[in-house]
Write a protein that holds these residues in place. Structure first.
Motif, mmCIF file in Angstrom:
data_model
loop_
_atom_site.group_PDB
_atom_site.id
_atom_site.type_symbol
_atom_site.label_atom_id
_atom_site.label_comp_id
_atom_site.label_asym_id
_atom_site.label_seq_id
_atom_site.Cartn_x
_atom_site.Cartn_y
_atom_site.Cartn_z
ATOM 1 N N LEU A 1 -5.875 2.644 -3.817
ATOM 2 C CA LEU A 1 -6.431 2.305 -2.544
ATOM 3 C C LEU A 1 -7.579 1.104 -2.393
ATOM 4 O O LEU A 1 -7.652 0.660 -1.793
ATOM 5 C CB LEU A 1 -7.000 3.523 -2.011
ATOM 6 C CG LEU A 1 -6.145 4.679 -1.602
ATOM 7 C CD1 LEU A 1 -6.781 5.675 -1.375
ATOM 8 C CD2 LEU A 1 -5.084 4.551 -0.644
ATOM 9 N N GLN B 1 -6.773 6.081 5.280
ATOM 10 C CA GLN B 1 -7.143 5.923 3.674
ATOM 11 C C GLN B 1 -7.870 6.968 3.178
ATOM 12 O O GLN B 1 -7.667 7.414 2.237
ATOM 13 C CB GLN B 1 -7.857 4.417 3.802
ATOM 14 C CG GLN B 1 -6.932 3.357 3.887
ATOM 15 C CD GLN B 1 -7.708 2.016 3.945
ATOM 16 O OE1 GLN B 1 -8.800 1.918 4.233
ATOM 17 N NE2 GLN B 1 -7.119 0.855 3.249
ATOM 18 N N ASN C 1 -0.235 6.753 6.786
ATOM 19 C CA ASN C 1 -0.418 5.304 6.252
ATOM 20 C C ASN C 1 0.538 4.118 6.675
ATOM 21 O O ASN C 1 -0.033 3.173 7.158
ATOM 22 C CB ASN C 1 -0.304 5.401 4.747
ATOM 23 C CG ASN C 1 -0.580 4.013 3.930
ATOM 24 O OD1 ASN C 1 0.366 3.502 3.705
ATOM 25 N ND2 ASN C 1 -1.631 3.586 3.780
ATOM 26 N N ALA D 1 -5.821 9.726 2.475
ATOM 27 C CA ALA D 1 -5.021 9.516 1.330
ATOM 28 C C ALA D 1 -5.601 9.493 -0.158
ATOM 29 O O ALA D 1 -5.349 10.035 -1.185
ATOM 30 C CB ALA D 1 -4.493 7.957 1.435
ATOM 31 N N ASP D 2 -7.140 9.013 0.056
ATOM 32 C CA ASP D 2 -7.908 9.223 -1.118
ATOM 33 C C ASP D 2 -7.877 10.826 -1.735
ATOM 34 O O ASP D 2 -7.861 11.021 -2.931
ATOM 35 C CB ASP D 2 -9.154 8.875 -0.901
ATOM 36 C CG ASP D 2 -10.244 8.939 -2.177
ATOM 37 O OD1 ASP D 2 -9.680 8.705 -3.114
ATOM 38 O OD2 ASP D 2 -11.396 9.417 -1.891
ATOM 39 N N ALA E 1 -8.594 -1.481 0.222
ATOM 40 C CA ALA E 1 -9.678 -1.200 0.897
ATOM 41 C C ALA E 1 -10.920 -2.245 0.846
ATOM 42 O O ALA E 1 -11.546 -2.735 1.771
ATOM 43 C CB ALA E 1 -10.627 0.017 0.244
ATOM 44 N N LEU F 1 0.952 4.383 -2.795
ATOM 45 C CA LEU F 1 0.636 5.675 -2.443
ATOM 46 C C LEU F 1 1.941 6.552 -2.719
ATOM 47 O O LEU F 1 1.659 7.651 -3.377
ATOM 48 C CB LEU F 1 0.463 5.945 -1.037
ATOM 49 C CG LEU F 1 -1.080 5.399 -0.651
ATOM 50 C CD1 LEU F 1 -0.918 5.268 1.019
ATOM 51 C CD2 LEU F 1 -2.204 5.869 -1.196
ATOM 52 N N THR G 1 0.514 12.233 5.053
ATOM 53 C CA THR G 1 -0.515 11.118 4.547
ATOM 54 C C THR G 1 0.277 10.097 4.370
ATOM 55 O O THR G 1 0.061 8.698 4.856
ATOM 56 C CB THR G 1 -1.066 11.232 3.011
ATOM 57 O OG1 THR G 1 -2.057 12.279 3.167
ATOM 58 C CG2 THR G 1 -1.523 10.023 2.595
ATOM 59 N N ASP H 1 -0.807 0.955 9.036
ATOM 60 C CA ASP H 1 -0.337 -0.467 8.430
ATOM 61 C C ASP H 1 0.274 -1.186 9.572
ATOM 62 O O ASP H 1 -0.208 -2.463 9.647
ATOM 63 C CB ASP H 1 0.392 -0.267 7.075
ATOM 64 C CG ASP H 1 -0.320 0.069 5.964
ATOM 65 O OD1 ASP H 1 -1.453 -0.196 5.879
ATOM 66 O OD2 ASP H 1 0.094 0.546 4.924
ATOM 67 N N LEU I 1 -14.892 4.696 -3.104
ATOM 68 C CA LEU I 1 -13.672 4.310 -4.100
ATOM 69 C C LEU I 1 -14.314 3.798 -5.427
ATOM 70 O O LEU I 1 -13.782 4.057 -6.556
ATOM 71 C CB LEU I 1 -12.685 3.281 -3.650
ATOM 72 C CG LEU I 1 -11.997 3.942 -2.423
ATOM 73 C CD1 LEU I 1 -10.832 2.918 -1.811
ATOM 74 C CD2 LEU I 1 -11.204 5.279 -2.597
ATOM 75 N N ASP J 1 0.754 -1.060 0.004
ATOM 76 C CA ASP J 1 0.054 0.064 -0.118
ATOM 77 C C ASP J 1 1.020 1.145 -0.011
ATOM 78 O O ASP J 1 0.718 2.313 -0.721
ATOM 79 C CB ASP J 1 -1.004 0.018 1.168
ATOM 80 C CG ASP J 1 -1.925 -1.177 1.219
ATOM 81 O OD1 ASP J 1 -2.462 -1.444 2.300
ATOM 82 O OD2 ASP J 1 -2.132 -1.930 -0.085
#
Length: 322
Positions: free
Chosen positions: A113, A101, A69, A104-105, A117, A12, A65, A73, A153, A8
């Motif tokens: 993502l 998340q 993240n 991050a979007d 997700a 990103l 971000t 995680d 998403l 992930d």
């Protein structure tokens, strides 16, 4: 839990570097990291360090971000390794991962993502089935949010049928714990699907459901504005005007309210944006442009061109050219 933490992060980080205009070599030079090390991280061959995440955040202007993240995680990995220990700390870690998340979007969009997700939601469902005791309802709320986020998403990617399935699941989970706010958020997203499909009656129906399910004033303003916009598009002008007056009065009462963490962007200034859409559909371009511009300008710079703002930016351009 089937989530690959470093994978992930790599997705990103690559997207953030691309958005900021940096090649891998240029990023290594600017952050003073060995290019071979950075390459291994971005290709999922080595775990990233917190220091690297912070350096890339600073370089790309992603507001923490990447570091957030990575931290979430690590917490998720701990929860996955101890699935029988769903306590308050574990639920908080899962909620924190979802919050990371969502942020991050705003920065990198849905593509990097959606796989994680969907996997996270899939892993949470059996945890909820086995959950007992005082933390079960809090976990159910997180699972509902997880289904809802995966649905969102899918909406961003135009995969509406899949999104609708996920949002119906989110509503059922929220109903299980009588959480009106989560129910309203899911109906809000179903209304967005209907709007993308041009189904104005369904738009009105879903946003009215969201409006009456919600207790938070700021979110009710958003949902009411969407319902009013649908009424305007259906030619039911007098009803649209009445609802607009109602939500403008509600907005005044919402100034001192703190929005929920799942709707962190709902500042009093941002509420001008959905109200601007109502004016737009009622044929008042000057008022529409003023409100929409005010709402967009209230967003942090890194969010103003997020994928979910494209409809507002298009409406602003149309109103300004009218």
């Amino acid at each position: 839990m089937a989530v690959n933490p470093s994978g992930d992060f790599a997705d990103l980080a690559r997207r953030a570097l691309r958005n900021a205009g940096y090649s891998m070599k240029a990023a290594a030079r600017e952050t003073h990291y060995d290019p071979a090390f950075l390459s291994r991280v971005l290709n999922r061959k080595q775990k990233p360090s917190p220091a690297l995440a912070r350096a890339l955040d600073e370089l790309t202007g992603t507001g923490g971000t990447l570091a957030g993240n990575l931290q979430q995680d690590e917490r998720l990995s701990h929860v996955a390794a101890h699935p029988s220990r769903i306590d308050g700390a574990a639920v908080s870690a899962l909620a924190g991962a979802l919050a990371a998340q969502r942020h991050a979007d705003d920065i990198v969009g849905p593509g990097p993502l959606i796989g994680a997700a969907e996997a996270q939601r899939e892993a949470l469902l059996p945890m909820l089935r086995d959950a007992r005791g005082s933390h079960r309802d809090a976990l159910c709320a997180v699972v509902s949010e997880s289904a809802q986020f995966a649905g969102w998403l899918n909406i961003e990617l135009g995969q509406y049928a899949r999104a609708d399935v996920l949002l119906n699941e989110a509503i059922a989970l929220a109903d299980d714990i009588a959480d009106g706010s989560l129910v309203a958020q899911a109906y809000n997203l179903k209304g967005n699907i209907a709007r993308q499909r041009g189904q104005h009656h369904a738009v009105h129906r879903n946003f009215v459901a969201a409006y009456v399910s919600e207790s938070a004033k700021r979110q009710r303003v958003v949902n009411g504005a969407q319902a009013a916009s649908a009424l305007a598009l259906l030619g039911r002008r007098s009803e649209a005007e009445r609802m607009l007056s109602e939500i403008e009065a509600l907005r005044e009462k919402a100034v001192d309210e703190t929005p929920p963490g799942t709707a962190y962007w709902l500042s009093p200034e941002w509420l001008s944006l959905p109200i601007g859409h109502v004016h737009h559909h009622l044929g008042r371009p000057q008022q529409a442009a003023e409100c929409i511009r005010h709402g967009l300008d209230s967003l942090p710079p890194e969010h103003r061109n997020a994928l979910w703002t494209r409809e507002a930016r298009a409406a602003l351009e149309e109103a300004e050219s009218a």
